[in-house]
Enzyme design. Structure first.
Site, short mmCIF file in Angstrom:
data_model
loop_
_atom_site.label_atom_id
_atom_site.label_comp_id
_atom_site.label_asym_id
_atom_site.label_seq_id
_atom_site.Cartn_x
_atom_site.Cartn_y
_atom_site.Cartn_z
CG HIS A 157 35.26 60.79 11.65
ND1 HIS A 157 36.33 60.89 10.83
CD2 HIS A 157 34.66 59.61 11.31
CE1 HIS A 157 36.42 59.84 10.04
NE2 HIS A 157 35.41 59.04 10.32
CD GLN A 198 34.39 65.34 14.63
OE1 GLN A 198 33.86 64.77 13.68
NE2 GLN A 198 35.68 65.19 14.93
#
Ligand code: PHE
Length: 375
Positions: free
Chosen positions: A190, A230
């Site tokens: 992430h 992301q």
């Protein structure tokens, strides 16, 4: 007869030499050697001559015919090669050939749109490494080794990298407790590790977004890829609250979808935020009804079909978010009593899929021009 041949010779060689293109040359060939050609006529007349004259003039006339044919051939090949090497005139009126112009990939365009929206709200755009250490990806984000929460992120580990960059990173954040921490390398699962990296180097107040590539060791399907993008958000200050998070997110979606969009916050869990939230937006296709009205066919009655975008729920899960956990501030050497902040993380592909009605995440990476050229 001899004089006629002599004249033909002079005239034909001159004209052939002057021929500027293959078409003129071909006309001359017909004029002299064609079925009704001038030399052909002379040769036909030979049969009317006396035997003696035939003997005298015949071979000369045949020789001339041969010479003429050879000359035609040599001039023809000269003209042809001149034409192919471009020495003949250029037709400037011919339409030009179209150049195929490429364009940015849809994901790049959506990412830019997101950057622009946040920049207009005074956020800075920063980035971080895709190969990350276990420390930044997990430990510093309050996800210790052997913590069950690690299962939330299936990880690609790099081989044989125990303590690779240990010394360097220890110095960068000046924390000697770190010597006990493993610095195994991985592909970041992430963009959240950039929260820590940024806080190590900057003092609040600030607000940043971090667009970037992330990796998950997962099977792919219509909504999962091993590589995807992301956009992380982080805002820290002395009195940043959940209300600020709500406003920023609502404003972001309003600008992205060009209309006011209802959002919904649900309690959720991420180790690096408290409270943790899942943000839903009202379905952009059915407007939150969970149904789509369609005119019927035969009886033209209205039928209601389930909405395939939100699976009839009326809401779309769109990002994880929450208030930064005190442990995360501690890892970055901030005093959690002094600062507070919010963080969020959204999936770029998911946003693009919702905005453009794309049914399968794998299309983005298919390299299929029929897909790419539509945007
Ligand atoms: N990093 C989380 C994920 O990838 C998303 C998230 C970011 C959640 C920031 C809360 C705050 O699942």
């Amino acid at each position: 007869m001899e004089i006629r041949i002599e004249e033909l010779k002079k005239q034909s060689f001159k004209l052939i030499e002057e021929a500027k293109d293959l078409k003129t040359l071909e006309n001359l060939r017909v004029r002299y050697l064609g079925r009704k050609g001038e030399l052909t006529a002379v040769l036909r007349d030979l049969k009317n001559l006396s035997l003696e004259d035939k003997r005298k003039i015949g071979p000369a006339a045949q020789k001339f015919r041969q010479e003429l044919e050879d000359f035609f051939d040599s001039v023809a090949s000269k003209l042809a090669s001149a034409a192919s090497s471009g020495k003949t005139s250029i037709d400037v009126t011919m339409p030009g050939r179209k150049i195929a112009v490429g364009h940015l990939h849809l994901l790049t365009m959506v990412e830019k749109e997101i950057r622009d929206i946040f920049k207009a709200m005074n956020f800075s755009v920063v980035d971080g490494p895709e190969v990350e250490s276990e420390y930044y990806n997990f430990d510093a984000l309050n996800i210790p080794q052997n913590h069950p929460a690690r299962d939330m992120w299936d990880t690609f580990w790099l081989q044989d990298n125990q303590n690779v960059a240990n010394g360097k990173w220890q110095m960068a954040n000046g924390n000697d407790k770190l010597s006990a921490i493993s610095h195994r390398l991985l592909l970041r699962t992430h963009t959240s590790p950039v929260q820590i990296r940024y806080m190590e180097m900057h003092k609040p107040p600030f607000q940043i977004i971090v667009p970037g590539k992330v990796f998950r060791f997962e099977a792919t399907d219509a909504s999962h890829e091993t590589n995807f993008y992301q956009v992380e958000g982080l805002m820290v200050g002395k009195d940043v609250s959940l209300a600020n998070l709500k406003f920023v997110i609502r404003e972001f979606f309003k600008r992205l979808f060009d209309k006011k969009i209802n959002i919904r916050l649900r309690p959720s869990y991420f180790p690096f935020v408290e409270p943790g939230l899942e943000v839903d937006v009202q379905c952009v296709k059915c407007g939150g009804k969970g149904l789509i009205s369609q005119s019927g066919t035969a009886d033209s009655a209205k039928r209601n079909l389930g909405c395939n975008i939100c699976k009839n729920s009326g809401w779309l899960e769109i990002m994880g978010a929450g208030m930064v956990h005190p442990r995360v501030f501690e890892a970055a050497h901030y005093n959690p009593e002094e600062y507070q902040g919010f963080a969020f993380g959204l999936g770029l592909e998911r946003i693009a899929m919702i905005k453009y009605g794309i049914p399968d995440i794998r299309l983005f990476y298919s390299g299929d021009l029929r897909f790419i050229n539509q945007f």
